[in-house]
Every structure is written in C-alpha cells, then in structure tokens.
Write a protein that holds these residues in place. Structure first.
Motif, PDB file in Angstrom:
ATOM      1  N   ALA A 196      87.768  80.441 163.384  1.00 65.21           N
ATOM      2  CA  ALA A 196      88.328  79.283 164.095  1.00 65.21           C
ATOM      3  C   ALA A 196      88.856  79.643 165.480  1.00 65.21           C
ATOM      4  O   ALA A 196      88.723  78.870 166.423  1.00 65.21           O
ATOM      5  N   THR A 197      89.458  80.839 165.597  1.00 68.31           N
ATOM      6  CA  THR A 197      90.150  81.179 166.843  1.00 68.31           C
ATOM      7  C   THR A 197      89.480  82.267 167.660  1.00 68.31           C
ATOM      8  O   THR A 197      89.721  82.377 168.858  1.00 68.31           O
ATOM      9  N   GLY A 198      88.709  83.124 167.004  1.00 67.31           N
ATOM     10  CA  GLY A 198      88.110  84.263 167.695  1.00 67.31           C
ATOM     11  C   GLY A 198      89.118  85.368 167.992  1.00 67.31           C
ATOM     12  O   GLY A 198      88.782  86.353 168.647  1.00 67.31           O
ATOM     13  N   ASP A 199      90.339  85.231 167.509  1.00 68.39           N
ATOM     14  CA  ASP A 199      91.397  86.192 167.804  1.00 68.39           C
ATOM     15  C   ASP A 199      91.327  87.384 166.838  1.00 68.39           C
ATOM     16  O   ASP A 199      92.026  87.439 165.826  1.00 68.39           O
ATOM     17  N   GLU A 200      90.480  88.323 167.169  1.00 65.82           N
ATOM     18  CA  GLU A 200      90.252  89.480 166.310  1.00 65.82           C
ATOM     19  C   GLU A 200      91.480  90.384 166.222  1.00 65.82           C
ATOM     20  O   GLU A 200      91.804  90.911 165.157  1.00 65.82           O
ATOM     21  N   GLU A 201      92.181  90.563 167.326  1.00 64.44           N
ATOM     22  CA  GLU A 201      93.344  91.457 167.340  1.00 64.44           C
ATOM     23  C   GLU A 201      94.443  90.958 166.402  1.00 64.44           C
ATOM     24  O   GLU A 201      94.971  91.717 165.580  1.00 64.44           O
ATOM     25  N   ARG A 202      94.787  89.685 166.496  1.00 63.47           N
ATOM     26  CA  ARG A 202      95.855  89.122 165.673  1.00 63.47           C
ATOM     27  C   ARG A 202      95.462  89.091 164.202  1.00 63.47           C
ATOM     28  O   ARG A 202      96.251  89.476 163.329  1.00 63.47           O
ATOM     29  N   THR A 203      94.241  88.659 163.899  1.00 63.00           N
ATOM     30  CA  THR A 203      93.823  88.568 162.496  1.00 63.00           C
ATOM     31  C   THR A 203      93.706  89.960 161.869  1.00 63.00           C
ATOM     32  O   THR A 203      94.056  90.141 160.698  1.00 63.00           O
ATOM     33  N   THR A 204      93.263  90.925 162.637  1.00 59.02           N
ATOM     34  CA  THR A 204      93.171  92.298 162.118  1.00 59.02           C
ATOM     35  C   THR A 204      94.562  92.842 161.819  1.00 59.02           C
ATOM     36  O   THR A 204      94.777  93.477 160.775  1.00 59.02           O
ATOM     37  N   ALA A 205      95.519  92.591 162.700  1.00 58.68           N
ATOM     38  CA  ALA A 205      96.896  93.029 162.449  1.00 58.68           C
ATOM     39  C   ALA A 205      97.460  92.349 161.203  1.00 58.68           C
ATOM     40  O   ALA A 205      98.155  92.980 160.401  1.00 58.68           O
ATOM     41  N   ALA A 206      97.143  91.077 161.021  1.00 57.20           N
ATOM     42  CA  ALA A 206      97.623  90.351 159.836  1.00 57.20           C
ATOM     43  C   ALA A 206      97.002  90.913 158.556  1.00 57.20           C
ATOM     44  O   ALA A 206      97.697  91.064 157.539  1.00 57.20           O
ATOM     45  N   VAL A 207      95.720  91.233 158.596  1.00 63.14           N
ATOM     46  CA  VAL A 207      95.062  91.818 157.427  1.00 63.14           C
ATOM     47  C   VAL A 207      95.696  93.166 157.110  1.00 63.14           C
ATOM     48  O   VAL A 207      96.011  93.464 155.953  1.00 63.14           O
ATOM     49  N   ARG A 208      95.909  93.982 158.125  1.00 66.37           N
ATOM     50  CA  ARG A 208      96.530  95.295 157.905  1.00 66.37           C
ATOM     51  C   ARG A 208      97.898  95.133 157.234  1.00 66.37           C
ATOM     52  O   ARG A 208      98.200  95.807 156.250  1.00 66.37           O
ATOM     53  N   ARG A 209      98.700  94.213 157.731  1.00 63.07           N
ATOM     54  CA  ARG A 209     100.041  94.005 157.168  1.00 63.07           C
ATOM     55  C   ARG A 209      99.960  93.475 155.735  1.00 63.07           C
ATOM     56  O   ARG A 209     100.689  93.935 154.853  1.00 63.07           O
ATOM     57  N   ALA A 210      99.069  92.534 155.493  1.00 62.08           N
ATOM     58  CA  ALA A 210      98.977  91.932 154.160  1.00 62.08           C
ATOM     59  C   ALA A 210      98.436  92.919 153.123  1.00 62.08           C
ATOM     60  O   ALA A 210      98.834  92.856 151.951  1.00 62.08           O
ATOM     61  N   LEU A 211      97.573  93.823 153.530  1.00 60.32           N
ATOM     62  CA  LEU A 211      96.989  94.775 152.582  1.00 60.32           C
ATOM     63  C   LEU A 211      97.896  95.973 152.309  1.00 60.32           C
ATOM     64  O   LEU A 211      97.730  96.634 151.288  1.00 60.32           O
ATOM     65  N   THR A 212      98.838  96.254 153.177  1.00 57.83           N
ATOM     66  CA  THR A 212      99.696  97.431 153.025  1.00 57.83           C
ATOM     67  C   THR A 212     100.404  97.478 151.669  1.00 57.83           C
ATOM     68  O   THR A 212     100.386  98.508 151.014  1.00 57.83           O
ATOM     69  N   PRO A 213     100.998  96.363 151.198  1.00 62.62           N
ATOM     70  CA  PRO A 213     101.661  96.444 149.875  1.00 62.62           C
ATOM     71  C   PRO A 213     100.699  96.661 148.721  1.00 62.62           C
ATOM     72  O   PRO A 213     101.103  97.105 147.655  1.00 62.62           O
ATOM     73  N   LEU A 214      99.403  96.352 148.918  1.00 62.54           N
ATOM     74  CA  LEU A 214      98.432  96.520 147.848  1.00 62.54           C
ATOM     75  C   LEU A 214      97.935  97.953 147.741  1.00 62.54           C
ATOM     76  O   LEU A 214      97.265  98.315 146.780  1.00 62.54           O
ATOM     77  N   ARG A 215      98.221  98.792 148.729  1.00 59.66           N
ATOM     78  CA  ARG A 215      97.716 100.173 148.744  1.00 59.66           C
ATOM     79  C   ARG A 215      98.491 101.059 147.819  1.00 59.66           C
ATOM     80  O   ARG A 215      99.597 100.978 147.555  1.00 59.66           O
TER      81      ARG A 215
END
Length: 181
Positions: A162-181
């Motif tokens: 929707a936004t093309g904002d790769e930097e922001r979405t990648t940072a959000a994925v990194r943050r959201a996946l951290t507790p699952l590691r």
C-alpha cells in the motif's frame, strides 16, 4: 472406471505461462478475455476451450501464482532458527522490489477470495494461509508461533504494497519478530 486425469497440453501450458506473465503486470481484477487473448497471441475461444471458462482460467492463474510463491518462499525459508528466523528470511524476500508484481497478485487473490467465496477466487485465501503455515511449521515451530509470524508477515506485506515504505515495514517486522526468537 473414470479415465485418469490427463496432463495439460503443451499449448495450454504455454498460454497459461503467457497469461500469468500478463496478469503479473496487469492484475486479474478487471481481466477481460479479449484483451488478454490478444496480448498473448491467442483468441478468447481458444482460452475457453483450454480452460473451460473464464473462471477456469482464473483458477489456473491463481494456482500458478500460489505454486510460484510457495516454491520461492520455501527456498528462502530453508535453514535453522525456528519460525521467527524463517519469517525474517521470508520477509527479506517479500520486501524485495522484484517480487511486487507476484505479491500484488497474491493480495488481489486473497482479498477477492474473501468477498467472492463461491466464485473462481473461492478458497484462495484459505489455501494461502495453509501453505504459509506449512512452510513456517516445517521449522518445528509450534502452531501459535507460526501463526504469529504469518500474521506479522501478512500485515507488513499489505502495508508495504500500500505504501511502498520498505524501511518502516522492515523495522516493524524486525521488532515484531524479536519476541518470537
């Protein structure tokens, strides 16, 4: 005794590949047989003969895109580290601009299957979820962790498209996946 299913003809396979390349660029939402047939060097009549109906063609194209997506994501997923690590590798693939056409087609099929469950699009979203959970579950992750990783990927992917904002979405994925590691 019914005859065993026949392998698709070479012409059907050829036209499916050409149609797939076309819908990757143009989407399937407003697809009309005449312009599609013209673009791929065929006729609406031949497409109807080979695929049975426009819905049959749509279903074949959706299955073709699912096969492509699953094969590519499976290659990226392979490795150790559980669902979070697999999800991170998959996100790296998903976020690459080269895959946007395939992912737009995925989003279109996913959304349409939710609002047209009885049509040609029916079941696509459910099969997509099952495919992805199987891939993430192959990491040995429990089903809840695999579902959480899938939810993060799917949400971020829709946001990215929707936004093309790769930097922001990648940072959000990194943050959201951290507790699952």
């Amino acid at each position: 005794m019914p005859a065993p299913p026949q392998a698709p003809s070479a012409r059907r396979t050829e036209l499916l590949e050409l149609a797939y390349a076309y819908v990757l660029q143009h989407g399937m939402g407003g697809m009309s047989l005449r312009p599609l047939a013209e673009a791929i060097g065929s006729s609406p009549r031949v497409l109807l003969f080979l695929f049975g109906s426009k819905d049959g063609l749509v279903q074949a194209l959706l299955e073709r895109s699912r096969a492509d997506e699953v094969a590519l994501v499976q290659q990226v997923r392979d490795g150790d580290g559980g669902a979070a690590e697999a999800a991170w590798r998959i996100w790296s693939w998903l976020a690459a601009p080269a895959h946007r056409d395939l992912l737009r087609l995925w989003a279109e099929g996913y959304g349409r299957s939710l609002v047209e469950p009885d049509g040609a699009w029916g079941g696509y979203a459910q099969r997509s979820v099952a495919d992805w959970l199987a891939i993430l579950g192959d990491t040995g992750a429990d089903p809840v962790a695999a579902t959480a990783a899938l939810a993060v990927l799917r949400g971020a992917l829709l946001d990215l498209l929707a936004t093309g904002d790769e930097e922001r979405t990648t940072a959000a994925v990194r943050r959201a996946l951290t507790p699952l590691r």
